[in-house]
Design a protein around this motif. Sequence first.
Motif, PDB file in Angstrom:
ATOM      1  N   LYS A 146      21.453  58.096 -74.563  1.00 30.90           N
ATOM      2  CA  LYS A 146      21.965  57.872 -73.217  1.00 30.90           C
ATOM      3  C   LYS A 146      23.128  56.891 -73.175  1.00 30.90           C
ATOM      4  CE  LYS A 146      17.749  58.800 -70.624  1.00 30.90           C
ATOM      5  NZ  LYS A 146      16.447  58.245 -70.239  1.00 30.90           N
ATOM      6  N   TYR A 147      22.989  55.792 -73.924  1.00 35.75           N
ATOM      7  CA  TYR A 147      23.949  54.705 -73.729  1.00 35.75           C
ATOM      8  C   TYR A 147      24.913  54.475 -74.881  1.00 35.75           C
ATOM      9  CZ  TYR A 147      20.381  53.794 -70.256  1.00 35.75           C
ATOM     10  OH  TYR A 147      19.496  53.932 -69.240  1.00 35.75           O
ATOM     11  N   MET A 204      16.533  63.031 -69.682  1.00 37.25           N
ATOM     12  CA  MET A 204      17.758  62.310 -69.382  1.00 37.25           C
ATOM     13  C   MET A 204      17.845  61.929 -67.902  1.00 37.25           C
ATOM     14  SD  MET A 204      18.749  62.365 -72.471  1.00 37.25           S
ATOM     15  CE  MET A 204      20.437  61.842 -72.650  1.00 37.25           C
ATOM     16  N   GLN A 211      25.160  64.490 -69.411  1.00 34.94           N
ATOM     17  CA  GLN A 211      24.058  63.948 -70.201  1.00 34.94           C
ATOM     18  C   GLN A 211      23.019  64.991 -70.615  1.00 34.94           C
ATOM     19  OE1 GLN A 211      22.475  60.312 -70.404  1.00 34.94           O
ATOM     20  NE2 GLN A 211      24.560  59.765 -70.929  1.00 34.94           N
ATOM     21  N   ASP A 227      21.905  53.561 -63.166  1.00 33.01           N
ATOM     22  CA  ASP A 227      21.825  54.118 -64.514  1.00 33.01           C
ATOM     23  C   ASP A 227      22.957  55.102 -64.786  1.00 33.01           C
ATOM     24  OD1 ASP A 227      20.655  54.232 -66.953  1.00 33.01           O
ATOM     25  OD2 ASP A 227      19.167  55.732 -66.416  1.00 33.01           O
ATOM     26  N   ARG A 267      25.495  55.246 -68.139  1.00 29.35           N
ATOM     27  CA  ARG A 267      25.554  56.357 -69.084  1.00 29.35           C
ATOM     28  C   ARG A 267      26.964  56.613 -69.635  1.00 29.35           C
ATOM     29  NH1 ARG A 267      20.904  59.626 -68.302  1.00 29.35           N
ATOM     30  NH2 ARG A 267      19.328  58.220 -67.467  1.00 29.35           N
TER      31      ARG A 267
END
Lengths: 242, 279
Positions: free
Chosen positions: B192-193, B231, B245, B125, B129
Amino acid sequence: MKIKGLTAGLTFIVLMIGGIVISVATGYWATESSKEPVKYETGDFAGEYNPADIRGSYSFQDIENTFAIPVETLAAAFGLSGEENPEAIEIKVFEDTFGIIDGMEIGTDSMRYFVALYKGLPYTPEEDTALPRPAIAILRKEGAQSADELAAAEAKSVTLDNFTGESAAAATEDHDETVLAEIKGKTTFAELYDWGLTAEQVESVLQMDAGPRTQTVRDFCMEKGIEFSTVKDPLQDLLDSL
Amino acid sequence: MKKKVKARRWIQIAFFVLAALIAVNHTLAESGMAIPFVAEASLHAVCPFGGVVTIYNLITTGTFVQKIHESSLVLMLIVFGAAILVGPIFCGWICPFGTFQEWLGALGRKIFKKKYNRFIPYKFDKYLRFLRYLVLIWAVFITAWSGKILFADFDPYYALFQFWTGEVAVTGFIALFLVVLLSLFVERPFCKYACPYGAVLGLFNLIRIFGLRRNADTCISCSACDKACPMNIPVSGQSKVINHQCISCFECTSTDGVCPVAGTLEFNTAALKGGKDEN
Ligand code: SF4
Ligand code: SF4
């Protein structure tokens, strides 16, 4: 020094309100473009507002404020007297309301043309720009234009009764198809290049270096003091020949 | 019952309502029925990200891109100022779209319980990010290129607050649908993305004056902070959390959030006792 969530959150809100208040107080805050056209810089009309800079986002009220033509006159000229809030009508609705009638267009440029004639200011409309009949009648009575100019305007007049909602919709449709390579007031240099013109071609028409990609050709012409219509047609010819 | 940062919830609700009111009012104002005392600005004009995308234009031609005005620039500077102090507090406390995702997340948490927000292993993950920086580069680039805010056509936030106007592109609705769906599995998926603005603000985490600091001496290694972080930042493993993040939501802290030991996890200008600034 530590900071708590609530303190941080409230500090942010205070910063935000304070920042907005300061920028409003200093006159910097603006949530829309200014509703004042640029003024002529040179010539007989220096210091007067230039109708060429009227934008679609201006309302009838904005026109009254800057050119001192009453909202009622404007509404009557464009057959919109029946509307509830004529002062709030924005010129950009013309394209949708009227669109193309008999191959001529009633759009933002019609308002520029009307204002120029009414005030006796110099302006060359785009070729397919039309004026509705009531506008001509008003000009005949109250306009400051010359006899020649009135005759030219009459040649560009269209009857509003001729248009029905349907034909306007159909007209807007083919309008959309051609819009891709049609130079208008909001066409940017980037769009010219996207449609296939080279920078050299554009510059040969302008006879000077082109403006930044994101600038509209019309704004560029305003800035350089050239008449938009004199570069628009040769550019359009180039596009059509591609 | 988990401790929640209450002040944050209220401020989030207030700004969500404010954004919705401004959006609705802009439509009403066009038909001359504006709600009194509410700004008639368009959503573009009050979007601080508008300030970011217009910078290129402002520098090169001195003009704003279409539909973006001075107000966006002012808001952008204010949000940056706050971010220098405590990081992306705009994301955690103000952004109505973040709030919207959190509300959907509450639903997801009901459905998936403890599994919620833990579907993607963090070791993968954390690379995903970085996607939002690609979105940022692309958004700034196409705006500079075209002089128009083309990103609005893909912006789920714009789609949510303007769905009734007919101005939203199909792609905007698709983006919104995806975010709604993903929010049921992942907390704040857009943030997040994909969020280009979050990407810009995230950089302030690296320099924020009030850093998020942990006192390793008093920490009881309960991992409550790790679990609370929307997050998925591994807070308990660091003495100073420097993560692009973080959204400065304060949910992990001992001052406002879940950390049970007073003085152990706070936003502080100086290193806490027992904690060093290096990790
Ligand atoms: S590290 Fe703490 S403040 Fe940052 S996002 Fe996670 S829970 Fe919120
Ligand atoms: S919640 Fe507080 S005590 Fe628990 S691991 Fe995190 S910093 Fe340590």
